[in-house]
Design an enzyme around this catalytic site. Structure first.
Site, mmCIF file in Angstrom:
data_model
loop_
_atom_site.group_PDB
_atom_site.id
_atom_site.type_symbol
_atom_site.label_atom_id
_atom_site.label_comp_id
_atom_site.label_asym_id
_atom_site.label_seq_id
_atom_site.Cartn_x
_atom_site.Cartn_y
_atom_site.Cartn_z
ATOM 1 C CE LYS A 195 -3.830 -2.377 2.357
ATOM 2 N NZ LYS A 195 -4.644 -2.476 3.617
ATOM 3 C CE1 TYR A 240 -9.140 -3.436 0.515
ATOM 4 C CE2 TYR A 240 -8.400 -1.344 -0.388
ATOM 5 C CZ TYR A 240 -8.143 -2.509 0.320
ATOM 6 O OH TYR A 240 -6.885 -2.730 0.825
ATOM 7 C CG ASN A 286 -3.515 -2.668 7.100
ATOM 8 O OD1 ASN A 286 -3.414 -2.185 5.972
ATOM 9 N ND2 ASN A 286 -4.520 -3.449 7.454
ATOM 10 C CG HIS A 338 -4.867 -6.334 -0.443
ATOM 11 N ND1 HIS A 338 -6.103 -6.420 0.160
ATOM 12 C CD2 HIS A 338 -4.917 -7.185 -1.502
ATOM 13 C CE1 HIS A 338 -6.853 -7.283 -0.515
ATOM 14 N NE2 HIS A 338 -6.171 -7.747 -1.538
HETATM 15 P P1 DAT Z 1 -7.466 -7.274 5.264
HETATM 16 O O1 DAT Z 1 -6.710 -6.150 4.587
HETATM 17 O O2 DAT Z 1 -6.683 -7.847 6.402
HETATM 18 O O3 DAT Z 1 -7.966 -8.309 4.293
HETATM 19 P P2 DAT Z 1 -10.203 -6.313 5.350
HETATM 20 O O4 DAT Z 1 -10.364 -6.903 3.995
HETATM 21 O O5 DAT Z 1 -11.217 -6.660 6.386
HETATM 22 O O6 DAT Z 1 -8.759 -6.624 5.966
HETATM 23 O O7 DAT Z 1 -10.205 -4.719 5.239
HETATM 24 C C1 DAT Z 1 -9.479 -4.110 4.200
HETATM 25 C C2 DAT Z 1 -8.719 -2.936 4.748
HETATM 26 O O8 DAT Z 1 -9.636 -1.983 5.288
HETATM 27 C C3 DAT Z 1 -7.800 -3.261 5.925
HETATM 28 O O9 DAT Z 1 -6.555 -3.758 5.499
HETATM 29 C C4 DAT Z 1 -7.684 -1.968 6.603
HETATM 30 C C5 DAT Z 1 -9.054 -1.338 6.415
HETATM 31 N N1 DAT Z 1 -9.892 -1.583 7.576
HETATM 32 C C6 DAT Z 1 -10.455 -2.750 7.956
HETATM 33 N N2 DAT Z 1 -11.152 -2.627 9.092
HETATM 34 C C7 DAT Z 1 -11.037 -1.322 9.447
HETATM 35 C C8 DAT Z 1 -11.526 -0.540 10.537
HETATM 36 N N3 DAT Z 1 -12.278 -1.073 11.499
HETATM 37 N N4 DAT Z 1 -11.180 0.772 10.556
HETATM 38 C C9 DAT Z 1 -10.402 1.319 9.593
HETATM 39 N N5 DAT Z 1 -9.923 0.639 8.540
HETATM 40 C C10 DAT Z 1 -10.233 -0.656 8.477
HETATM 41 MG MG MG Z 2 -9.370 -8.179 2.798
#
Ligand code: DAT
Ligand code: MG
Length: 148
Positions: free
Chosen positions: A9, A49, A112, A115
């Site tokens: 990212k 997303y 974070n 991805h």
């Molecule tokens: P991942 O990236 O571990 O697959 P995800 O698909 O649930 O996680 O979410 C995509 C991204 O969205 C994640 O990397 C960071 C952001 N995100 C997820 N939950 C969040 C939250 N509660 N507050 C802010 N950003 C969030």
């Molecule tokens: Mg995800």
């Protein structure tokens, strides 16, 4: 063999973590099949997303992803989707174990660093979205030293 979509990212790029992240996947024994350095448009990030479109953090997430260049990659290997997620660590960096990328390099969930596809099916979808031109067919000469 399985493939997964991995993206460094904008924060990972800005912080100079590209080499470190690629190195972890390489050293593990996975094969890089495609890679591009690209700044994506809002509509593209929203498509990537799309499953999170109803979440309250969706707007901020899209802003973050389009805020600078990212490194989009396809990695191949045995169980690379699930193992890739373990290399990356938990979504919320304070829950990510030391030794994982997010555990070692991230603090906030909205920064974070990386991805990774969460399932084989989403990997197929994400690879098709990011690499409509297809990926390399190359085979590593190291293969018999990594896989029995
Ligand atoms: P991942 O990236 O571990 O697959 P995800 O698909 O649930 O996680 O979410 C995509 C991204 O969205 C994640 O990397 C960071 C952001 N995100 C997820 N939950 C969040 C939250 N509660 N507050 C802010 N950003 C969030
Ligand atoms: Mg995800």
């Amino acid at each position: 063999m399985e493939s997964t979509f991995i993206m460094i990212k904008p924060d990972g790029v800005q912080r100079g973590l590209i080499g470190e992240i690629i190195s972890r996947f390489e050293k593990k024994g996975f094969y890089l099949k495609a890679m591009k350095f690209i700044t994506v448009e809002r509509s593209f990030a929203e498509k990537h997303y799309a499953d999170l479109a109803t979440k309250p953090f969706f707007g901020g997430l899209v802003e973050y992803i389009i805020s600078g260049p990212v490194v989009a990659m396809v990695w191949e290997g045995k169980d690379v989707v699930a193992t890739g997620r373990r290399i990356i660590g938990a979504t919320r960096p304070w829950e990510a174990l030391p030794g994982t990328i997010r555990g070692d390099y991230a603090v906030e969930v909205g920064r974070n660093v990386i991805h990774g596809s969460d399932a084989v099916e989403s990997a197929h979808k994400e690879i098709a979205l990011w690499f409509p031109e297809g990926v390399s067919e190359w085979k590593s000469q190291m293969h018999p030293w990594i896989y029995e």
